[in-house]
Motif scaffolding. Structure first.
Motif, PDB file in Angstrom:
ATOM      1  N   PHE A 187       0.807  -1.209   0.000  1.00 46.81           N
ATOM      2  CA  PHE A 187       0.000   0.000   0.000  1.00 46.81           C
ATOM      3  C   PHE A 187       0.847   1.269   0.000  1.00 46.81           C
ATOM      4  CE2 PHE A 187      -2.829  -3.182   1.916  1.00 46.81           C
ATOM      5  CZ  PHE A 187      -3.898  -3.087   1.065  1.00 46.81           C
ATOM      6  N   GLY A 188       2.161   1.133   0.235  1.00 46.62           N
ATOM      7  CA  GLY A 188       3.029   2.308   0.223  1.00 46.62           C
ATOM      8  C   GLY A 188       2.589   3.358   1.221  1.00 46.62           C
ATOM      9  N   LEU A 189       2.304   2.923   2.435  1.00 49.31           N
ATOM     10  CA  LEU A 189       1.805   3.861   3.442  1.00 49.31           C
ATOM     11  C   LEU A 189       2.827   4.939   3.758  1.00 49.31           C
ATOM     12  CD1 LEU A 189       0.167   1.382   5.962  1.00 49.31           C
ATOM     13  CD2 LEU A 189      -0.948   2.775   4.245  1.00 49.31           C
ATOM     14  N   PRO A 190       2.416   6.187   3.865  1.00 46.08           N
ATOM     15  CA  PRO A 190       3.352   7.242   4.259  1.00 46.08           C
ATOM     16  C   PRO A 190       3.796   7.038   5.705  1.00 46.08           C
ATOM     17  CG  PRO A 190       1.094   8.072   4.282  1.00 46.08           C
ATOM     18  CD  PRO A 190       1.042   6.682   3.686  1.00 46.08           C
ATOM     19  N   GLN A 191       4.908   7.655   6.061  1.00 44.16           N
ATOM     20  CA  GLN A 191       5.431   7.548   7.415  1.00 44.16           C
ATOM     21  C   GLN A 191       4.666   8.506   8.327  1.00 44.16           C
ATOM     22  OE1 GLN A 191       7.787   5.281   8.507  1.00 44.16           O
ATOM     23  NE2 GLN A 191       7.326   4.448   6.491  1.00 44.16           N
ATOM     24  N   LEU A 192       3.563   8.035   8.814  1.00 44.60           N
ATOM     25  CA  LEU A 192       2.722   8.844   9.685  1.00 44.60           C
ATOM     26  C   LEU A 192       3.021   8.522  11.141  1.00 44.60           C
ATOM     27  CD1 LEU A 192      -0.671   8.523   7.775  1.00 44.60           C
ATOM     28  CD2 LEU A 192       0.976  10.408   7.658  1.00 44.60           C
ATOM     29  N   ALA A 193       2.471   9.334  12.026  1.00 43.47           N
ATOM     30  CA  ALA A 193       2.624   9.095  13.460  1.00 43.47           C
ATOM     31  C   ALA A 193       1.915   7.799  13.842  1.00 43.47           C
ATOM     32  CB  ALA A 193       2.045  10.271  14.244  1.00 43.47           C
ATOM     33  N   ASP A 194       2.358   7.208  14.938  1.00 45.91           N
ATOM     34  CA  ASP A 194       1.759   5.967  15.429  1.00 45.91           C
ATOM     35  C   ASP A 194       0.494   6.300  16.211  1.00 45.91           C
ATOM     36  OD1 ASP A 194       1.098   3.543  16.474  1.00 45.91           O
ATOM     37  OD2 ASP A 194       2.978   3.223  17.556  1.00 45.91           O
ATOM     38  N   PRO A 195      -0.674   5.867  15.738  1.00 43.10           N
ATOM     39  CA  PRO A 195      -1.915   6.167  16.462  1.00 43.10           C
ATOM     40  C   PRO A 195      -1.914   5.656  17.900  1.00 43.10           C
ATOM     41  CG  PRO A 195      -2.391   5.306  14.276  1.00 43.10           C
ATOM     42  CD  PRO A 195      -0.924   5.110  14.516  1.00 43.10           C
ATOM     43  N   ALA A 196      -1.154   4.565  18.160  1.00 46.36           N
ATOM     44  CA  ALA A 196      -1.117   3.998  19.511  1.00 46.36           C
ATOM     45  C   ALA A 196      -0.569   4.990  20.525  1.00 46.36           C
ATOM     46  CB  ALA A 196      -0.285   2.718  19.518  1.00 46.36           C
ATOM     47  N   GLU A 197       0.256   5.939  20.068  1.00 50.33           N
ATOM     48  CA  GLU A 197       0.789   6.951  20.990  1.00 50.33           C
ATOM     49  C   GLU A 197      -0.324   7.808  21.579  1.00 50.33           C
ATOM     50  OE1 GLU A 197       3.820   9.301  19.221  1.00 50.33           O
ATOM     51  OE2 GLU A 197       5.036   7.583  18.593  1.00 50.33           O
ATOM     52  N   TYR A 198      -1.441   7.873  20.880  1.00 52.05           N
ATOM     53  CA  TYR A 198      -2.586   8.661  21.347  1.00 52.05           C
ATOM     54  C   TYR A 198      -3.754   7.752  21.735  1.00 52.05           C
ATOM     55  CZ  TYR A 198       0.294  12.054  18.952  1.00 52.05           C
ATOM     56  OH  TYR A 198       1.357  12.830  18.546  1.00 52.05           O
ATOM     57  N   ALA A 199      -3.456   6.435  21.911  1.00 52.50           N
ATOM     58  CA  ALA A 199      -4.455   5.425  22.293  1.00 52.50           C
ATOM     59  C   ALA A 199      -5.579   5.323  21.272  1.00 52.50           C
ATOM     60  CB  ALA A 199      -5.029   5.731  23.684  1.00 52.50           C
ATOM     61  N   ILE A 200      -5.294   5.654  20.014  1.00 52.77           N
ATOM     62  CA  ILE A 200      -6.279   5.566  18.943  1.00 52.77           C
ATOM     63  C   ILE A 200      -6.165   4.193  18.290  1.00 52.77           C
ATOM     64  CG2 ILE A 200      -6.980   6.487  16.693  1.00 52.77           C
ATOM     65  CD1 ILE A 200      -6.036   9.226  17.666  1.00 52.77           C
ATOM     66  N   THR A 201      -7.266   3.479  18.218  1.00 48.91           N
ATOM     67  CA  THR A 201      -7.274   2.114  17.708  1.00 48.91           C
ATOM     68  C   THR A 201      -7.336   2.110  16.175  1.00 48.91           C
ATOM     69  OG1 THR A 201      -9.680   1.870  17.654  1.00 48.91           O
ATOM     70  CG2 THR A 201      -8.572   1.450  19.764  1.00 48.91           C
ATOM     71  N   PRO A 202      -6.984   0.972  15.548  1.00 53.64           N
ATOM     72  CA  PRO A 202      -7.127   0.873  14.090  1.00 53.64           C
ATOM     73  C   PRO A 202      -8.540   1.153  13.595  1.00 53.64           C
ATOM     74  CG  PRO A 202      -5.707  -0.880  14.871  1.00 53.64           C
ATOM     75  CD  PRO A 202      -6.259  -0.199  16.098  1.00 53.64           C
ATOM     76  N   ARG A 203      -9.562   0.681  14.312  1.00 51.33           N
ATOM     77  CA  ARG A 203     -10.936   0.943  13.880  1.00 51.33           C
ATOM     78  C   ARG A 203     -11.241   2.440  13.966  1.00 51.33           C
ATOM     79  NH1 ARG A 203     -15.625  -2.195  12.970  1.00 51.33           N
ATOM     80  NH2 ARG A 203     -14.112  -3.756  12.327  1.00 51.33           N
ATOM     81  N   GLU A 204     -10.737   3.109  15.011  1.00 54.96           N
ATOM     82  CA  GLU A 204     -10.945   4.554  15.112  1.00 54.96           C
ATOM     83  C   GLU A 204     -10.196   5.290  13.999  1.00 54.96           C
ATOM     84  OE1 GLU A 204     -11.589   4.440  19.964  1.00 54.96           O
ATOM     85  OE2 GLU A 204      -9.679   5.105  19.130  1.00 54.96           O
ATOM     86  N   MET A 205      -9.012   4.761  13.605  1.00 55.74           N
ATOM     87  CA  MET A 205      -8.299   5.358  12.467  1.00 55.74           C
ATOM     88  C   MET A 205      -9.094   5.175  11.179  1.00 55.74           C
ATOM     89  SD  MET A 205      -5.610   7.093  13.076  1.00 55.74           S
ATOM     90  CE  MET A 205      -5.088   7.199  11.353  1.00 55.74           C
ATOM     91  N   SER A 206      -9.789   4.053  11.047  1.00 58.13           N
ATOM     92  CA  SER A 206     -10.662   3.859   9.883  1.00 58.13           C
ATOM     93  C   SER A 206     -11.720   4.950   9.834  1.00 58.13           C
ATOM     94  CB  SER A 206     -11.349   2.493   9.952  1.00 58.13           C
ATOM     95  OG  SER A 206     -10.425   1.448  10.022  1.00 58.13           O
ATOM     96  N   VAL A 207     -12.321   5.213  10.989  1.00 60.68           N
ATOM     97  CA  VAL A 207     -13.352   6.249  11.074  1.00 60.68           C
ATOM     98  C   VAL A 207     -12.756   7.622  10.772  1.00 60.68           C
ATOM     99  CG1 VAL A 207     -14.958   7.420  12.635  1.00 60.68           C
ATOM    100  CG2 VAL A 207     -14.788   4.921  12.653  1.00 60.68           C
ATOM    101  N   LEU A 208     -11.562   7.894  11.299  1.00 63.31           N
ATOM    102  CA  LEU A 208     -10.907   9.175  11.051  1.00 63.31           C
ATOM    103  C   LEU A 208     -10.647   9.375   9.557  1.00 63.31           C
ATOM    104  CD1 LEU A 208      -9.591  11.722  12.260  1.00 63.31           C
ATOM    105  CD2 LEU A 208      -7.462  10.424  12.444  1.00 63.31           C
ATOM    106  N   ALA A 209     -10.150   8.325   8.888  1.00 64.20           N
ATOM    107  CA  ALA A 209      -9.880   8.424   7.454  1.00 64.20           C
ATOM    108  C   ALA A 209     -11.160   8.687   6.664  1.00 64.20           C
ATOM    109  CB  ALA A 209      -9.207   7.146   6.964  1.00 64.20           C
ATOM    110  N   LEU A 210     -12.251   8.066   7.085  1.00 62.23           N
ATOM    111  CA  LEU A 210     -13.513   8.253   6.375  1.00 62.23           C
ATOM    112  C   LEU A 210     -14.152   9.605   6.698  1.00 62.23           C
ATOM    113  CD1 LEU A 210     -14.944   4.632   6.619  1.00 62.23           C
ATOM    114  CD2 LEU A 210     -13.785   5.727   4.692  1.00 62.23           C
TER     115      LEU A 210
END
Length: 262
Positions: A187-210
């Motif tokens: 997927f060639g993901l950009p080097q973004l911050a780690d959501p875990a540092e802010y206790a943000i889950t993968p599902r919450e990141m899905s919601v954020l992206a949408l």
């Protein structure tokens, strides 16, 4: 054929053709998923169906600090359960987590294999039982940094795990260990911050992206195959963790933190 360690010996058995198909489908789900943020939630959904289990949770723990988070899970009602509070209060008492913290073992193991009588009478067991109905558990430990524990904990009530379940788990663990590398390479993901540092889950990141795409809670629910109510709950959690109160400010804050590309 799968080689499964049993005590000091190795037992050779075979998964069924149906199990092989399930593993093939699981691999294809990873390879064909067009939205990287959906991969881990999708895997949790598949594990609960394929084993089957009542629930599956991806956890990421810092053993030395005694902290950690539930990153994503299935079914959706887990997002309203006090998972992080359970982790913080009882992770060091959990026989499976304690084993992986103090050994280099990465074999999927069950609670029945590791727990003594004291566990079933402990405050930790009863707290988990009351909150999420945990009973029999199976752990899939994944590759992680020193001092960290990353893995999937699966639970079901009453019925223990069979040799077939453990064999399936052995193969599924290897497959799950490839997901992070696959995401970066394909997927060639950009080097973004780690959501875990802010206790943000993968599902919450899905919601954020949408949310960044401008989707409503109803549309987010449809895209992620969750209810609108669950999508709203994820959005509220995001706002709380980002310390904002609306979508525009949330997206601006997420970009400032490096959680979304500029």
């Amino acid at each position: 054929m799968v080689c499964r360690r049993t005590g000091n010996t190795f037992a050779m058995t075979a998964l069924s053709g149906q199990d092989a198909r399930r593993l093939h489908d699981l691999a294809m789900a990873i390879l064909t998923e067009r939205e990287p943020v959906r991969v881990w939630p999708l895997l949790m959904d598949r594990l609960t169906t394929d084993l089957p289990v009542d629930l599956a949770v991806l956890i990421d723990l810092d053993w030395k600090a005694g902290t950690g988070h539930a990153q994503t899970g299935s079914p959706d009602w887990l997002y309203e359960a006090p998972l992080d509070a359970l982790i913080h209060a009882h992770m060091r008492a959990h026989p499976l987590l304690r084993h992986y913290a103090h050994t280099a073992d990465r074999t999927p193991l069950t609670m029945d294999e590791m727990a003594d009588d004291g566990w079933w009478k402990s405050e930790a067991y009863h707290a988990g039982k009351a909150a999420i109905g945990i009973d029999r558990q199976l752990a899939l430990p994944l590759n992680s940094r020193p001092g960290q524990i990353r893995g999937v904990i699966m639970s079901r009530s009453g019925r223990g795990f069979t040799d077939r379940d453990l064999e399936y788990a052995d193969l599924a663990r290897s497959l799950l260990d490839t997901v992070a590398a696959h995401e970066k390479a394909v997927f060639g993901l950009p080097q973004l911050a780690d959501p875990a540092e802010y206790a943000i889950t993968p599902r919450e990141m899905s919601v954020l992206a949408l949310l960044d795409e401008g989707l409503t809670a109803h549309a987010i629910g449809s895209r992620l195959r969750i209810t609108e109510r669950t999508a709203i709950k994820h959005k509220e959690n995001l706002y709380r963790k980002l310390r904002v109160h609306d979508r525009v400010t949330a997206l601006k804050k997420a970009r400032a933190l490096g959680l979304l590309p500029g």
